[in-house]
Design an enzyme around this catalytic site. Structure first.
Site, PDB file in Angstrom:
ATOM      1  N   GLU A   1       8.037   2.235  15.353  1.00  0.00           N
ATOM      2  CA  GLU A   1       9.022   2.659  14.364  1.00  0.00           C
ATOM      3  C   GLU A   1       9.102   4.176  14.394  1.00  0.00           C
ATOM      4  O   GLU A   1       8.324   4.853  15.054  1.00  0.00           O
ATOM      5  CB  GLU A   1       8.607   2.184  12.969  1.00  0.00           C
ATOM      6  CG  GLU A   1       8.722   0.688  12.796  1.00  0.00           C
ATOM      7  CD  GLU A   1       8.539   0.287  11.336  1.00  0.00           C
ATOM      8  OE1 GLU A   1       7.390   0.145  10.907  1.00  0.00           O
ATOM      9  OE2 GLU A   1       9.558   0.135  10.634  1.00  0.00           O
TER      10      GLU A   1
ATOM     11  N   ASN B   1       0.804  -1.230   0.000  1.00  0.00           N
ATOM     12  CA  ASN B   1       0.000   0.000   0.000  1.00  0.00           C
ATOM     13  C   ASN B   1       0.837   1.280   0.000  1.00  0.00           C
ATOM     14  O   ASN B   1       0.441   2.259  -0.612  1.00  0.00           O
ATOM     15  CB  ASN B   1      -1.041  -0.025   1.129  1.00  0.00           C
ATOM     16  CG  ASN B   1      -0.432  -0.001   2.494  1.00  0.00           C
ATOM     17  OD1 ASN B   1       0.659  -0.531   2.705  1.00  0.00           O
ATOM     18  ND2 ASN B   1      -1.099   0.609   3.437  1.00  0.00           N
TER      19      ASN B   1
ATOM     20  N   CYS C   1      -3.402   1.874   6.400  1.00  0.00           N
ATOM     21  CA  CYS C   1      -3.624   1.239   7.698  1.00  0.00           C
ATOM     22  C   CYS C   1      -4.209   2.217   8.709  1.00  0.00           C
ATOM     23  O   CYS C   1      -4.841   1.813   9.669  1.00  0.00           O
ATOM     24  CB  CYS C   1      -2.328   0.650   8.221  1.00  0.00           C
ATOM     25  SG  CYS C   1      -0.986   1.836   8.218  1.00  0.00           S
TER      26      CYS C   1
ATOM     27  N   GLU D   1       3.873  -4.060  12.265  1.00  0.00           N
ATOM     28  CA  GLU D   1       2.972  -2.934  11.945  1.00  0.00           C
ATOM     29  C   GLU D   1       1.811  -3.531  11.179  1.00  0.00           C
ATOM     30  O   GLU D   1       1.959  -3.925  10.021  1.00  0.00           O
ATOM     31  CB  GLU D   1       3.694  -1.893  11.083  1.00  0.00           C
ATOM     32  CG  GLU D   1       4.875  -1.228  11.748  1.00  0.00           C
ATOM     33  CD  GLU D   1       4.491  -0.179  12.791  1.00  0.00           C
ATOM     34  OE1 GLU D   1       3.295  -0.039  13.104  1.00  0.00           O
ATOM     35  OE2 GLU D   1       5.406   0.479  13.292  1.00  0.00           O
TER      36      GLU D   1
HETATM   37  P1  NAD Z   1      -0.003  -9.079   3.674  1.00  0.00           P
HETATM   38  O1  NAD Z   1       0.054  -9.459   5.095  1.00  0.00           O
HETATM   39  O2  NAD Z   1      -0.785  -9.919   2.753  1.00  0.00           O
HETATM   40  O3  NAD Z   1       1.457  -8.999   3.045  1.00  0.00           O
HETATM   41  C1  NAD Z   1       2.459  -8.147   3.562  1.00  0.00           C
HETATM   42  C2  NAD Z   1       3.821  -8.680   3.154  1.00  0.00           C
HETATM   43  O4  NAD Z   1       4.023  -9.946   3.787  1.00  0.00           O
HETATM   44  C3  NAD Z   1       3.982  -8.931   1.652  1.00  0.00           C
HETATM   45  O5  NAD Z   1       5.309  -8.592   1.271  1.00  0.00           O
HETATM   46  C4  NAD Z   1       3.757 -10.445   1.541  1.00  0.00           C
HETATM   47  O6  NAD Z   1       4.392 -10.993   0.432  1.00  0.00           O
HETATM   48  C5  NAD Z   1       4.394 -10.913   2.836  1.00  0.00           C
HETATM   49  N1  NAD Z   1       3.926 -12.232   3.311  1.00  0.00           N
HETATM   50  C6  NAD Z   1       2.717 -12.807   3.100  1.00  0.00           C
HETATM   51  N2  NAD Z   1       2.680 -14.034   3.676  1.00  0.00           N
HETATM   52  C7  NAD Z   1       3.878 -14.222   4.267  1.00  0.00           C
HETATM   53  C8  NAD Z   1       4.450 -15.296   5.023  1.00  0.00           C
HETATM   54  N3  NAD Z   1       3.761 -16.398   5.301  1.00  0.00           N
HETATM   55  N4  NAD Z   1       5.708 -15.148   5.495  1.00  0.00           N
HETATM   56  C9  NAD Z   1       6.407 -14.023   5.245  1.00  0.00           C
HETATM   57  N5  NAD Z   1       5.933 -12.980   4.519  1.00  0.00           N
HETATM   58  C10 NAD Z   1       4.668 -13.079   4.049  1.00  0.00           C
HETATM   59  O7  NAD Z   1      -0.510  -7.561   3.655  1.00  0.00           O
HETATM   60  P2  NAD Z   1      -0.832  -6.646   2.406  1.00  0.00           P
HETATM   61  O8  NAD Z   1      -2.142  -7.089   1.855  1.00  0.00           O
HETATM   62  O9  NAD Z   1       0.346  -6.572   1.491  1.00  0.00           O
HETATM   63  O10 NAD Z   1      -0.957  -5.217   3.105  1.00  0.00           O
HETATM   64  C11 NAD Z   1      -2.130  -4.749   3.641  1.00  0.00           C
HETATM   65  C12 NAD Z   1      -2.111  -4.851   5.163  1.00  0.00           C
HETATM   66  O11 NAD Z   1      -0.981  -4.158   5.681  1.00  0.00           O
HETATM   67  C13 NAD Z   1      -3.302  -4.205   5.805  1.00  0.00           C
HETATM   68  O12 NAD Z   1      -3.789  -5.027   6.814  1.00  0.00           O
HETATM   69  C14 NAD Z   1      -2.733  -2.924   6.404  1.00  0.00           C
HETATM   70  O13 NAD Z   1      -3.441  -2.400   7.491  1.00  0.00           O
HETATM   71  C15 NAD Z   1      -1.380  -3.359   6.781  1.00  0.00           C
HETATM   72  N6  NAD Z   1      -0.491  -2.191   6.938  1.00  0.00           N
HETATM   73  C16 NAD Z   1      -0.096  -1.816   8.197  1.00  0.00           C
HETATM   74  C17 NAD Z   1       0.699  -0.697   8.354  1.00  0.00           C
HETATM   75  C18 NAD Z   1       1.146  -0.232   9.719  1.00  0.00           C
HETATM   76  O14 NAD Z   1       2.073   0.535   9.783  1.00  0.00           O
HETATM   77  N7  NAD Z   1       0.533  -0.675  10.793  1.00  0.00           N
HETATM   78  C19 NAD Z   1       1.103   0.037   7.252  1.00  0.00           C
HETATM   79  C20 NAD Z   1       0.682  -0.389   6.000  1.00  0.00           C
HETATM   80  C21 NAD Z   1      -0.106  -1.510   5.849  1.00  0.00           C
END
Ligand code: NAD
Length: 455
Positions: A434, A133, A265, A231
């Site tokens: 962070e 995102n 997020c 996060e």
């Molecule tokens: P996601 O959890 O599907 O993927 C995030 C990352 O993790 C990607 O690079 C993905 O390839 C990797 N990943 C997926 N499965 C994995 C595994 N089993 N082992 C290791 N890595 C793995 O999330 P997304 O759909 O890419 O992002 C959206 C989410 O991120 C939303 O829930 C959003 O709220 C959250 N987000 C949080 C913050 C914050 O700072 N709190 C900031 C941005 C996004």
């Protein structure tokens, strides 16, 4: 095993931008070994030299700001203005972290019979797993302070958005950072990401993404007591009291959950409005939502672009069945992944769209009675990332912002992330912080050494 490839699609048109080779598990092993070697030299270098190189990296990013921004528009569908800000944010994060290198000092503890000092030692190789995102800023949130604290970084970008990360690694080399110190490893989360989490040579994982995946990563890290910062998701409240500047609150509401097409997020997707001004607030909000300009993200006048992918579009659609009462804006038809700005009215507080993270341009509006009711509703969620309080009463602003269980709150505004202020979540929104004044410390171990003066 041979490499597989990920297709990077332009979310505005759905067309192919590039195919990117995924990193195999064996290649992750090689990357860790090379990074570990590079880290030894980096940690041993003079602090002033490390700071200088990071400042140079920032300067090279600055020289390529427009290129990086245009790449982000193509791979993530971000508005061009936002994408320029994001590339600038990477530059600023690097500069900020560079300023910390020579200030990363330990303490001197009073003791009898000697001298007691603490050292903040680098962890070694840090794995950063980023979401799609905000591909650039979120990668830099961890990468910049980790490098500044003397670590090597292996960054795994999301499958859909690896291009700016790969370009940043190229720019780091151009700036003179040692080879293999900062490597980008594109690939599937379950393969490349998992290999980083499992590898004993990776000392810490910084994961930004969904709560579901974050929990699995934490469980795996627990096996090795691997350090972890998480996060995760959010479902943040926007609390509007009757004594607020209602016009200002309504005017600020659309972008509080529509920025980045709601794929944020910190999006304020639960709009809580005090009952006496509920109808008036909706009257003010409706034209503001209906007039949001949704379209080509490369056009400077656009206010909201497409969603990242077809999968995300289907997911968002599943939360908004036909016929739900609400306020709706417009979105282009045709190719690309479009969903209109949507505010759901008359929705039960426990309905999925009011409770779960939709991660799209959808918010739910709910009434409340008094301050206690607002706090109760605001906290009635498993998440605790962000939130806003709109009121003219200073005492109420202080009471409510202290009572809401979330890591990042704003009063009479929707701001949430500044790289020089700490950022992170309560409850299931994350673990650790962070950014901010202590950003570098999160990438160190504290070592205490006692020197005897008796011998
Ligand atoms: P996601 O959890 O599907 O993927 C995030 C990352 O993790 C990607 O690079 C993905 O390839 C990797 N990943 C997926 N499965 C994995 C595994 N089993 N082992 C290791 N890595 C793995 O999330 P997304 O759909 O890419 O992002 C959206 C989410 O991120 C939303 O829930 C959003 O709220 C959250 N987000 C949080 C913050 C914050 O700072 N709190 C900031 C941005 C996004």
């Amino acid at each position: 095993m041979p490499n597989t490839y990920h297709e990077v699609l332009d979310p505005t048109t759905g067309t192919l931008v590039e195919k990117v080779a995924a990193t195999t598990v064996a290649e992750v092993g090689t990357a860790v070994a090379l990074a570990a070697r590079a880290q030894e030299g980096w940690a041993a270098a003079a602090p002033a030299d490390r700071a200088r190189l990071l400042r140079r990296f920032a300067a090279v990013v600055d020289e390529h700001l427009e290129e990086l921004a245009l790449l982000e528009v193509r791979e993530a569908g971000h508005l061009i203005g936002n994408a320029r800000w994001e590339a600038g944010n990477v530059r600023d994060l690097l500069d900020f972290a560079a300023g910390g290198v020579e200030r990363l000092s330990g303490r001197q503890i009073p003791v009898a019979g000697g001298l007691d000092i603490t050292f903040l030692e680098p962890l070694g190789v840090v794995g950063v797993i980023a979401p799609w995102n905000f591909p650039m800023p979120i990668a830099a949130w961890a990468t910049a302070p980790a490098l500044a604290a003397g670590n090597a970084v292996l960054l795994k970008p999301a499958e859909t958005t690896p291009l700016t990360a790969l370009r940043l690694a190229g720019l780091a080399r151009e700036a003179g950072l040692p080879e293999h110190l900062f490597q980008v490893l594109p690939g599937a989360g379950e393969v490349t990401g998992d290999a980083l989490v499992e590898h004993p040579g990776v000392a810490k994982i910084v994961f930004t993404g969904s709560t579901r995946v974050g929990k699995r990563i934490m469980a795996k890290c627990a096996d090795r007591l691997k350090r972890v910062t998480l996060e995760l998701g959010g479902k943040s409240p926007n609390i509007v009291f009757a004594d607020s500047d209602l016009e200002a609150a309504a005017a600020a509401t659309p972008m509080s959950f529509l920025d980045n097409s709601g794929q944020d997020c910190c999006a304020r997707t639960r709009i809580l409005v005090q009952r006496p001004v509920y109808d008036r607030f909706l009257e003010l909000l409706a034209p503001a939502i209906e007039s949001v300009v949704v379209g080509d993200p490369a056009d400077e006048s656009t206010q909201m672009g497409p969603l990242i992918s077809r999968t995300q579009l289907e997911r968002v659609r599943s939360y908004v069945p036909e016929g739900l009462p609400g306020i709706r804006g417009s979105a282009p038809d045709g190719p690309g992944f479009w969903f209109p700005p949507t505010v759901l009215t008359d929705i039960a507080p426990d309905a999925p769209a009011a409770r779960e993270e939709v991660f799209g341009p959808v918010a739910a509006v709910l009434p409340f009675d008094d301050e206690a009711d607002a706090i109760r509703l605001a906290n009635a969620t498993e998440y605790g990332l962000s939130g806003s309080v709109w009121t003219r009463d200073l005492g109420r602003a202080i009471r409510v912002s202290r009572a809401v269980q979330a890591g990042n709150l704003s009063v009479n505004s929707h701001s949430s992330v500044r790289y020089w202020a700490p950022f992170g979540g309560y409850k299931q929104s994350g673990l650790g912080r962070e950014l901010g004044p202590d950003a570098l410390a999160a990438f160190t171990e504290t070592k205490n050494v006692f020197f005897s003066t008796e011998v």
